[in-house]
Design an enzyme around this catalytic site. Structure first.
Site: not given
Length: 503
Positions: A263, A320, A317, A326
């Site tokens: 990542e 999340k 997302e 995030e």
């Protein structure tokens, strides 16, 4: 005999498929969202890009099936909650393989199984103790169905496993993790599997939000940071973090274990009190990262190749948890359009009007250093440009532009070569306000300073990424292949004329 060796070596060279030239570019496919497009549409999106690998955090059958026949490498994951049962019972590990791998492989190109995600970060001692046994049982289950070695087994770590990362050469694992990591690393070494890590320059900038740190994190021109042990000057945080991991592996005897970046990324939005998130910064980081990977320069401690790198993430997302940033790492929107262009889409960037034939470009002149630029500024610019995959061979010893052998002359050539990749954009001749465009040709003797449109550069304009644009670069792979060809020819003559060997 010598001819046979030559043909064999040439066969190896030309059997290297160009389609694998960017196999190091991957993306994370997270599912914590309620507005994601269907997997079938996402599969078509991926095929329209130069992304060659996808990492899943689970083993979603619909996604794995949708990628069948695409050739895209698929990384699947065993959830942290499944580790205790898999670790304690080989039959359960076999059931997991029978359910999540065998129905899809090899049509779906599953290449790696990550057993757990950032387990050591959980500080759950029971879970940590189950990690290696779970990895071993998954490996045994793969071997039982003749997939051992074909599908690798690993686990993913946060950068917090490092107790020290500065300078990069002094990278080491935190003492509390070393005992557990040695068993895992021995497993990875024995199976030829990678050590997967999550480096995020974004978080480094958050902890040190100075302008020079931002430039260092975004691969933009900056003074660089010198490793006090080796004297190596690092020009970006990504290389520094990855090399710190390599040094940590070396410090406990596992330097041959491959490093994989599971990542890395940069958020495009965040709350007003969050430092760093913006579309401009996300575009700069991800675009410059891709350009850096495509340059094949590697890192100072692992030169000459690009590390498999999975960018976080394919989509935002919105479910999340955590700070708002995030939720905002996505490269694409739910309607499949780009959040911002970083040169991944095959039908854009270098293959469209943004990358015209040189005959259609009106050059603005040549890019040279300003007269008041200091030696330190010039050296910083030279280091940065040559670290972007630019062919700095002509200013190396023996090159046609090596003389005069001084920083000003070498930097002038490098600056101009960088600028000529996109001469319609005058901001590419800036270099922190130390460069200018001139109409006077700085070429001399046999050292020709190229200019777009005059025939001194051939082929298509190959743009290099800056903070305000990111487009695909195709030339570096050919450049690397040229060096490979030279190496092969050297080996041939080494075998043919043993008397020429240096004793």
């Amino acid at each position: 005999m010598a001819l046979s060796i030559l043909f064999l070596l040439l066969f190896i060279l030309f059997s290297i498929s160009p389609s694998n030239a960017q196999s190091f570019i991957g993306v994370n496919y997270g599912l914590l969202s309620d507005n994601l497009p269907p997997p079938s549409q996402t599969a078509k999106l991926l095929q329209s890009t130069s992304i060659q690998k996808v990492r899943l955090y689970n083993a979603d059958s619909s996604i794995i099936t949708s990628l069948a026949g695409t050739g895209i490498g698929i990384v699947i994951g065993v959830a942290n909650g499944d580790l205790p049962s898999i670790a304690s019972d080989l039959n359960i590990a076999s059931q997991w393989i029978n359910s999540n791998v065998l129905p899809f492989y090899p049509a779906s190109n599953i290449i790696l199984i990550n057993v757990g995600n950032e387990v050591l970060l959980s500080n759950d001692l029971n879970l940590v103790n189950q990690l290696l046994p779970a990895m071993q049982n998954v490996q045994k289950a793969l071997e039982a169905v003749s997939l051992g070695g074909k599908i690798k087994v690993s686990t993913v770590h946060a950068m917090t496993v490092l107790g020290n990362s500065e300078p990069p050469s002094a990278g080491s694992f935190a003492p509390s993790y070393q005992a557990g990591l040695k068993g895992i690393l021995q497993f990875l070494s024995d199976t030829g599997s990678p050590f997967a890590i999550n480096p995020y320059p974004f978080f480094a900038y958050q902890s040190d939000p100075r302008p020079e740190t931002l430039a260092f994190c975004l691969f933009q021109p900056n003074p660089g940071r010198v490793d006090s042990n080796t004297g190596i000057k690092y020009m970006n945080m990504f290389d520094a973090q990855v090399d710190a991991v390599h040094s940590a592996l070396k410090s406990i005897g596992f330097e041959k274990v491959e490093v994989l970046v599971a990542e890395t990324g940069w958020p495009s939005t965040g709350d007003s009190n969050e430092v760093g998130p913006s579309v401009e910064n996300a575009k700069a980081y991800n675009g410059n990262l891709i350009a850096h990977l495509r340059s094949m320069v590697g890192t100072p401690l692992m030169p000459g190749k690009s590390i498999d790198t999975y960018i976080f993430a394919l989509f935002d997302e919105n479910l999340k948890p955590g700070p708002s940033f995030e939720q905002s790492f996505g490269l694409f929107k739910p309607d499949l359009s780009m959040a911002y262009d970083i040169g991944l889409t095959k039908t854009t960037s270098s293959q469209t009007s943004q990358s015209p034939q040189l005959g259609k470009v009106t050059s603005m002149g040549w890019c040279v250093p300003k007269e008041d630029a200091t030696q330190e500024q010039l050296q910083d610019s030279l280091d940065w440009v040559c670290g972007q995959g630019i062919d700095c061979g002509p200013i190396m010893p023996g090159g046609v532009c090596f003389e005069p052998n001084n920083v000003a002359s070498h930097t002038a050539y490098a600056m101009n070569l960088y600028f000529q990749k996109s001469p319609e954009n005058p901001t590419d001749c800036d270099f922190s306000k130390t460069a200018r465009i001139t109409s006077e040709n700085p070429s001399y003797s046999s050292c020709v300073y190229p200019r777009a449109g005059d025939g001194s550069i051939t082929g298509e304009v190959t743009k290099y990424v800056t903070s305000d644009k990111a487009t695909e670069k195709n030339g570096s792979e050919c450049f690397s292949s040229l060096y490979l060809a030279r190496f092969i020819i050297s080996i041939y003559f080494f075998c043919l004329f043993p008397s020429l060997r240096i004793m």
